[in-house]
Design an enzyme around this catalytic site. Structure first.
Site, PDB file in Angstrom:
ATOM      1  N   LYS A  28       0.725  -1.061  -0.063  1.00  0.00           N
ATOM      2  CA  LYS A  28      -0.141  -0.048   0.147  1.00  0.00           C
ATOM      3  C   LYS A  28       0.775   1.125   0.012  1.00  0.00           C
ATOM      4  CE  LYS A  28      -1.256   2.085   3.502  1.00  0.00           C
ATOM      5  NZ  LYS A  28      -1.771   2.350   4.929  1.00  0.00           N
ATOM      6  N   ARG A  33       2.326   5.897  -3.216  1.00  0.00           N
ATOM      7  CA  ARG A  33       3.213   7.048  -3.578  1.00  0.00           C
ATOM      8  C   ARG A  33       3.723   6.949  -4.793  1.00  0.00           C
ATOM      9  NH1 ARG A  33       4.183   5.635   1.845  1.00  0.00           N
ATOM     10  NH2 ARG A  33       5.374   7.209   3.017  1.00  0.00           N
ATOM     11  N   GLY A  96      -4.978   7.261   5.796  1.00  0.00           N
ATOM     12  CA  GLY A  96      -4.053   8.445   6.149  1.00  0.00           C
ATOM     13  C   GLY A  96      -3.327   8.966   4.937  1.00  0.00           C
ATOM     14  N   SER A 170       3.469  11.620  12.889  1.00  0.00           N
ATOM     15  CA  SER A 170       3.152  10.735  11.708  1.00  0.00           C
ATOM     16  C   SER A 170       4.586  11.250  10.758  1.00  0.00           C
ATOM     17  CB  SER A 170       1.770  10.889  10.876  1.00  0.00           C
ATOM     18  OG  SER A 170       1.952  10.279   9.769  1.00  0.00           O
ATOM     19  N   SER A 171       5.097  10.294  10.356  1.00  0.00           N
ATOM     20  CA  SER A 171       6.190  10.560   9.316  1.00  0.00           C
ATOM     21  C   SER A 171       5.530  10.913   7.650  1.00  0.00           C
ATOM     22  CB  SER A 171       7.047   9.329   9.013  1.00  0.00           C
ATOM     23  OG  SER A 171       6.141   8.270   8.452  1.00  0.00           O
ATOM     24  N   GLN A 172       4.203  10.641   7.763  1.00  0.00           N
ATOM     25  CA  GLN A 172       3.379  11.169   6.351  1.00  0.00           C
ATOM     26  C   GLN A 172       3.483  12.603   6.403  1.00  0.00           C
ATOM     27  OE1 GLN A 172      -0.399   9.212   6.496  1.00  0.00           O
ATOM     28  NE2 GLN A 172       0.428   7.255   6.512  1.00  0.00           N
ATOM     29  N   SER A 199       8.350   6.254  12.262  1.00  0.00           N
ATOM     30  CA  SER A 199       8.438   5.661  11.160  1.00  0.00           C
ATOM     31  C   SER A 199       9.565   6.072  10.186  1.00  0.00           C
ATOM     32  CB  SER A 199       6.922   5.522  10.385  1.00  0.00           C
ATOM     33  OG  SER A 199       6.196   4.889  11.457  1.00  0.00           O
ATOM     34  N   GLU A 314       3.719   0.121  12.739  1.00  0.00           N
ATOM     35  CA  GLU A 314       2.576  -0.679  12.143  1.00  0.00           C
ATOM     36  C   GLU A 314       2.716  -2.131  12.463  1.00  0.00           C
ATOM     37  OE1 GLU A 314       3.999  -1.233   7.605  1.00  0.00           O
ATOM     38  OE2 GLU A 314       4.125   0.820   8.473  1.00  0.00           O
ATOM     39  N   HIS A 341      -3.577   6.210  14.988  1.00  0.00           N
ATOM     40  CA  HIS A 341      -3.727   5.645  13.701  1.00  0.00           C
ATOM     41  C   HIS A 341      -5.019   5.116  13.644  1.00  0.00           C
ATOM     42  CE1 HIS A 341       0.640   4.137  12.721  1.00  0.00           C
ATOM     43  NE2 HIS A 341       0.548   5.408  13.004  1.00  0.00           N
TER      44      HIS A 341
END
Length: 437
Positions: A28, A33, A96, A170-172, A199, A314, A341
């Site tokens: 995913k 990405r 996310g 979050s690294s996002q 992460s 995760e 999360h």
């Protein structure tokens, strides 16, 4: 909350050691990405062997809603970049990556893009990303909530430049800005100010994919990531198997004393799931990697561990489930961020493992788990695919575990239940008419 019997899936407990070879769907993290980068690239490209699950379908649909060409090409997706001129509505679901990766792209649109998602998503953090986008020149309307629903009103270009954010949740937050930053007039220079970013391997994944497309990236200094303005070269990319989804299958080797091989495990990868090799070794398994894939052999014992899972949060639910079956105490730490999360995973794990007899102590950033005799019962999943993974792992070693809403695994693994039954050698179970909440 009460579950109907039809929502409760009897997790099969194998009567003998499980031996099998498993082929996993695509990653995913890599798929979403790759879709964003293909949408921003300088020509059409193909995302090969992508994961097709709710999260990735929502990503493809969101990009298409803004005007990007997204077409089926057999099992692949052909992505054709286009001028983003439409007003659009993007459904984030529980993803996310959609909620955080698409708004930086929406700033390049000439339309207004509205974002919303499932009710729980309105509680997941995105305010740092929205604040960063506003400071880079975008117009954001979120009613001051820093959360869904919100809209991005684009002008066709984004100024870009330097931005300071706190990405400790979050690294996002970092990846979201990096993925689109090369298309901004001044690129983007991101400075993190806060507790350590969780992460980090996911940021490394983003950087590697940018470099593969010719984007100039600077990550030489700690807590700073920058991309120079310029084109994003189109490449046809084959998506690796999702290694995090390997966790419950590899756990079967540990819980049953069997042998499980995950086919096509990459020799080199940026996926955090690759850390399962070291974690399972510490838990007492034998692990080997060859041309076929990764093989894990159970030894009949599961040992307690003391692990900092900050970079691989995760995997916490699957690891915690194995720790609940271990012969000595475990301490899992560094994962306070997973409270935000799909659900508060630490509270959920403490509650559900505890309900089956586990001795679990919840800490601000982790869990302590001591050996205890477990028993059957309902294992709730809170619409969280990783919680379902924990439930089936416990069920593989404990009679009578009923996993609530096994279908939630479709977020990243279509027909997970069918794949699980195929490996453990069980028939599709009927709903348990006596299942109780």
């Amino acid at each position: 909350m009460t579950s109907s019997p039809a929502d409760l899936w009897p997790a099969p407990r194998p009567a003998s050691p499980v031996t099998g070879i498993v082929s996993l769907p695509g990653s995913k993290s890599l798929t979403n990405r790759a879709l964003v980068l293909a949408a921003l690239a300088d020509r059409p490209s193909v995302v090969r062997r992508p994961l097709r699950s709710r999260d990735t379908v929502l990503m493809a649909a969101g990009l298409a809603a803004m005007g990007v060409g997204v077409a089926d090409d057999g099992d692949d997706w052909k992505i054709t970049p286009a001028a983003l001129t439409r007003d659009a509505a993007v459904d984030c679901g529980l993803a996310g990556t959609v909620m955080r990766f698409v708004p930086p792209v929406a700033g390049l649109s000439q339309g207004t893009v509205a974002f919303d998602g499932d009710p729980h998503m309105r509680r997941r953090p995105v305010g740092e990303v929205l604040g960063a986008l506003a400071s880079l020149g975008m117009t954001i309307d979120d009613g001051g909530r820093g959360a869904l629903p919100f809209s991005v009103r684009g002008t066709g270009s984004v100024r870009g430049g330097t931005v300071v954010i706190d990405a400790s949740a979050s690294s996002q937050f970092i990846s979201a800005l990096l993925l689109a930053g090369a298309r901004y007039d001044c690129g983007v220079d991101i400075r993190h100010d806060g507790k350590p970013v969780p992460s980090l391997p996911h940021i490394e994944m983003t950087l590697a994919m940018l470099r593969a497309r010719g984007v100039e990236v600077d990550d030489a200094d700690a807590n700073r990531w920058a991309v120079a303005p310029g084109p994003i070269a189109a490449i046809d990319e084959a998506i690796e198997p999702d290694l995090s989804n390997a966790a419950p299958f590899l756990a079967l080797a540990a819980t049953t004393g069997g042998t499980i091989t995950i086919r096509d495990w990459p020799a080199s990868t940026t996926q955090p799931g690759d850390d399962l090799r070291g974690v399972l070794t510490q838990l007492g398994c034998e692990v080997s990697l060859d041309d076929v894939g990764l093989t894990v052999r159970g030894t009949g014992q599961i040992h307690g561990v003391d692990l900092d899972l900050h970079d691989i949060g995760e995997l916490t639910p699957a690891i915690a489930a194995l720790c609940a079956l271990a012969d000595s105490p475990s301490h899992l730490r560094g994962v306070g961020h997973i409270r935000a999360h799909e659900t508060d995973r630490l509270a959920a794990l403490a509650t559900e493992l505890g309900a089956l007899g586990a001795h679990v102590t919840e800490h601000a950033d982790g869990l302590s788990i001591r050996p205890a005799a477990l028993h059957g019962g309902v294992f709730r999943t809170y619409s969280d695919h990783r919680m379902a993974h924990a439930g089936v792992i416990i069920g593989s070693a404990v009679d009578g575990v009923l996993v609530e809403d096994i279908a939630t695994t479709s977020k990243t693994f279509p027909d997970f239940a069918g794949a699980w039954l195929g490996v453990v050698g069980a028939d599709e179970p009927c709903p348990n008419p006596t299942g109780r909440s």
